[in-house]
Design an enzyme around this catalytic site. Sequence first.
Site, PDB file in Angstrom:
ATOM      1  N   LYS A 179       0.650  -1.037   0.164  1.00 39.03           N
ATOM      2  CA  LYS A 179       0.173   0.014   0.022  1.00 39.03           C
ATOM      3  C   LYS A 179       1.052   1.087   0.090  1.00 39.03           C
ATOM      4  CE  LYS A 179      -2.042  -1.262   3.735  1.00 39.03           C
ATOM      5  NZ  LYS A 179      -1.309  -2.389   4.106  1.00 39.03           N
TER       6      LYS A 179
ATOM      7  N   ARG B 245     -10.229   0.868   8.454  1.00 33.87           N
ATOM      8  CA  ARG B 245      -9.773  -0.702   8.731  1.00 33.87           C
ATOM      9  C   ARG B 245     -10.890  -1.342   9.768  1.00 33.87           C
ATOM     10  NH1 ARG B 245      -3.715   0.455   8.797  1.00 33.87           N
ATOM     11  NH2 ARG B 245      -2.967  -1.405   8.992  1.00 33.87           N
TER      12      ARG B 245
ATOM     13  N   ARG C  71      10.960  -1.869  11.457  1.00 35.84           N
ATOM     14  CA  ARG C  71       9.943  -1.492  12.219  1.00 35.84           C
ATOM     15  C   ARG C  71       9.507  -2.423  13.281  1.00 35.84           C
ATOM     16  NH1 ARG C  71       4.754   0.119   8.122  1.00 35.84           N
ATOM     17  NH2 ARG C  71       3.613  -0.900   9.745  1.00 35.84           N
TER      18      ARG C  71
ATOM     19  N   ARG D 174      11.631  -5.944   5.264  1.00 35.01           N
ATOM     20  CA  ARG D 174      11.643  -4.244   4.819  1.00 35.01           C
ATOM     21  C   ARG D 174      12.349  -3.765   5.817  1.00 35.01           C
ATOM     22  NH1 ARG D 174       5.735  -1.802   5.432  1.00 35.01           N
ATOM     23  NH2 ARG D 174       5.701  -2.821   7.426  1.00 35.01           N
TER      24      ARG D 174
ATOM     25  N   ARG E   1      -0.762  -8.755  13.225  1.00 37.74           N
ATOM     26  CA  ARG E   1      -1.184  -7.673  12.287  1.00 37.74           C
ATOM     27  C   ARG E   1      -2.112  -8.712  11.145  1.00 37.74           C
ATOM     28  NH1 ARG E   1       3.979  -5.404  10.470  1.00 37.74           N
ATOM     29  NH2 ARG E   1       2.920  -4.199   8.789  1.00 37.74           N
TER      30      ARG E   1
HETATM   31  P1  AP5 Z   1       4.997  -1.633   1.956  1.00 38.38           P
HETATM   32  O1  AP5 Z   1       4.258  -0.807   0.600  1.00 38.38           O
HETATM   33  O2  AP5 Z   1       5.499  -0.962   2.936  1.00 38.38           O
HETATM   34  O3  AP5 Z   1       3.497  -2.572   2.349  1.00 38.38           O
HETATM   35  P2  AP5 Z   1       2.025  -1.953   3.175  1.00 38.38           P
HETATM   36  O4  AP5 Z   1       0.978  -2.569   2.557  1.00 38.38           O
HETATM   37  O5  AP5 Z   1       2.370  -0.485   3.317  1.00 38.38           O
HETATM   38  O6  AP5 Z   1       2.506  -2.472   4.456  1.00 38.38           O
HETATM   39  P3  AP5 Z   1       2.151  -1.913   6.011  1.00 38.38           P
HETATM   40  O7  AP5 Z   1       3.070  -2.841   6.936  1.00 38.38           O
HETATM   41  O8  AP5 Z   1       2.910  -0.506   5.962  1.00 38.38           O
HETATM   42  O9  AP5 Z   1       0.951  -2.035   6.152  1.00 38.38           O
HETATM   43  P4  AP5 Z   1       0.115  -2.037   7.365  1.00 38.38           P
HETATM   44  O10 AP5 Z   1      -1.302  -1.869   7.148  1.00 38.38           O
HETATM   45  O11 AP5 Z   1       0.326  -3.102   8.293  1.00 38.38           O
HETATM   46  O12 AP5 Z   1       0.801  -0.739   8.318  1.00 38.38           O
HETATM   47  P5  AP5 Z   1       0.413   0.693   8.674  1.00 38.38           P
HETATM   48  O13 AP5 Z   1       1.491   1.430   8.619  1.00 38.38           O
HETATM   49  O14 AP5 Z   1      -0.992   1.168   7.820  1.00 38.38           O
HETATM   50  O15 AP5 Z   1       5.477  -2.868   1.349  1.00 38.38           O
HETATM   51  C1  AP5 Z   1       6.221  -3.865   2.104  1.00 38.38           C
HETATM   52  C2  AP5 Z   1       7.492  -4.311   1.731  1.00 38.38           C
HETATM   53  O16 AP5 Z   1       7.299  -5.146   0.538  1.00 38.38           O
HETATM   54  C3  AP5 Z   1       8.505  -3.271   1.517  1.00 38.38           C
HETATM   55  O17 AP5 Z   1       9.819  -3.626   1.930  1.00 38.38           O
HETATM   56  C4  AP5 Z   1       8.425  -2.993  -0.102  1.00 38.38           C
HETATM   57  O18 AP5 Z   1       9.555  -2.592  -0.413  1.00 38.38           O
HETATM   58  C5  AP5 Z   1       7.991  -4.313  -0.446  1.00 38.38           C
HETATM   59  N1  AP5 Z   1       7.442  -4.628  -1.809  1.00 38.38           N
HETATM   60  C6  AP5 Z   1       6.322  -3.578  -2.103  1.00 38.38           C
HETATM   61  N2  AP5 Z   1       5.636  -3.960  -3.073  1.00 38.38           N
HETATM   62  C7  AP5 Z   1       6.561  -4.968  -3.646  1.00 38.38           C
HETATM   63  C8  AP5 Z   1       6.404  -5.803  -4.812  1.00 38.38           C
HETATM   64  N3  AP5 Z   1       5.481  -5.518  -5.812  1.00 38.38           N
HETATM   65  N4  AP5 Z   1       7.395  -6.755  -4.980  1.00 38.38           N
HETATM   66  C9  AP5 Z   1       8.216  -6.929  -4.153  1.00 38.38           C
HETATM   67  N5  AP5 Z   1       8.119  -6.122  -2.793  1.00 38.38           N
HETATM   68  C10 AP5 Z   1       7.489  -5.224  -2.804  1.00 38.38           C
HETATM   69  O19 AP5 Z   1      -0.337   0.665  10.182  1.00 38.38           O
HETATM   70  C11 AP5 Z   1       0.687   0.012  11.166  1.00 38.38           C
HETATM   71  C12 AP5 Z   1      -0.087   0.255  12.517  1.00 38.38           C
HETATM   72  O20 AP5 Z   1      -0.635   1.234  12.717  1.00 38.38           O
HETATM   73  C13 AP5 Z   1      -1.340  -0.782  12.474  1.00 38.38           C
HETATM   74  O21 AP5 Z   1      -1.059  -2.054  12.732  1.00 38.38           O
HETATM   75  C14 AP5 Z   1      -2.240  -0.143  13.477  1.00 38.38           C
HETATM   76  O22 AP5 Z   1      -1.593  -0.522  14.859  1.00 38.38           O
HETATM   77  C15 AP5 Z   1      -2.073   1.072  13.361  1.00 38.38           C
HETATM   78  N6  AP5 Z   1      -3.103   1.793  12.478  1.00 38.38           N
HETATM   79  C16 AP5 Z   1      -2.744   2.466  11.265  1.00 38.38           C
HETATM   80  N7  AP5 Z   1      -4.085   2.765  10.544  1.00 38.38           N
HETATM   81  C17 AP5 Z   1      -4.964   2.330  11.439  1.00 38.38           C
HETATM   82  C18 AP5 Z   1      -6.205   2.307  11.445  1.00 38.38           C
HETATM   83  N8  AP5 Z   1      -7.027   2.973  10.594  1.00 38.38           N
HETATM   84  N9  AP5 Z   1      -7.142   1.922  12.536  1.00 38.38           N
HETATM   85  C19 AP5 Z   1      -6.343   1.449  13.740  1.00 38.38           C
HETATM   86  N10 AP5 Z   1      -5.086   1.083  13.654  1.00 38.38           N
HETATM   87  C20 AP5 Z   1      -4.056   1.782  12.660  1.00 38.38           C
END
Ligand code: AP5
Length: 220
Positions: free
Chosen positions: A15, A90, A162, A127, A173
Amino acid sequence: MTRRIVLLGPPGAGKGTQAARVSTDFAIPHISTGDLFRVEIAAGSELGMKAKGFMDAGDLVPDEIVLDMLSARISEPDVASGFLLDGFPRTAAQAEALESRFEGGAIDLAVLLEVEEEELVTRLSGRWVCSNPKCSGVFHVVYSPPIVEGICDACGAALVQRNDDKPEAIRRRLEEYASKTSAVIDFYEARGELVRVDSSGSVEDVAGRIESAIDNAIPA
Ligand code: AP5
């Protein structure tokens, strides 16, 4: 033209990687609730401290905390051109709260990135992210390594892993996603606003699929 888009998908689906491109290509602000929380944590704010424990454990942050923060962000003037929400909503309550903010429908399209679970774990375990909270540099030890090991290509700051990319937090997660975010997928599917995109393959291939999905659903 205004485009309001939600990017959904499990942890590690890509994402953040794809949101940065979509935001540039369609000239809309990228709003990631995870990034907003990480900025607050780095600043040591009260909001950041409230969120940190939940995030490190891999649990969702409670809705009321997320909604206050998101509500403030989408009141800012740059949102007049639309937005790309990454990691929000979410839960069903978050989706309903977003809907209630906009008359006649909050969003134009929800894009769901789909990838096999084994690949998600590989992506998250490898990552490395930029330690500068104002930089959104994201790298992967195998798939997209930085030019200089341990250093962000974009700003030169150190790269770190992270806290929630440890195996136990990744597992949690994925459980949270399966149990709570499936309701958000159902919500947008029932409204005819959901498009599913295969997020396996190269970053460029996935970007092309997302761009086509947006162009088809929201023609310029
Ligand atoms: P990346 O692009 O970083 O993936 P992502 O989907 O953004 O993963 P996240 O871990 O950031 O998502 P998340 O939803 O768990 O975390 P968030 O920060 O929103 O890619 C991942 C890796 O793969 C990277 O190394 C990249 O280089 C690689 N990659 C990407 N595309 C690729 C491809 N095509 N091929 C190969 N490699 C690839 O949330 C974190 C925490 O915040 C949550 O757990 C929760 O505690 C809290 N939180 C955030 N939003 C909310 C909400 N709305 N409600 C409640 N809690 C929330």
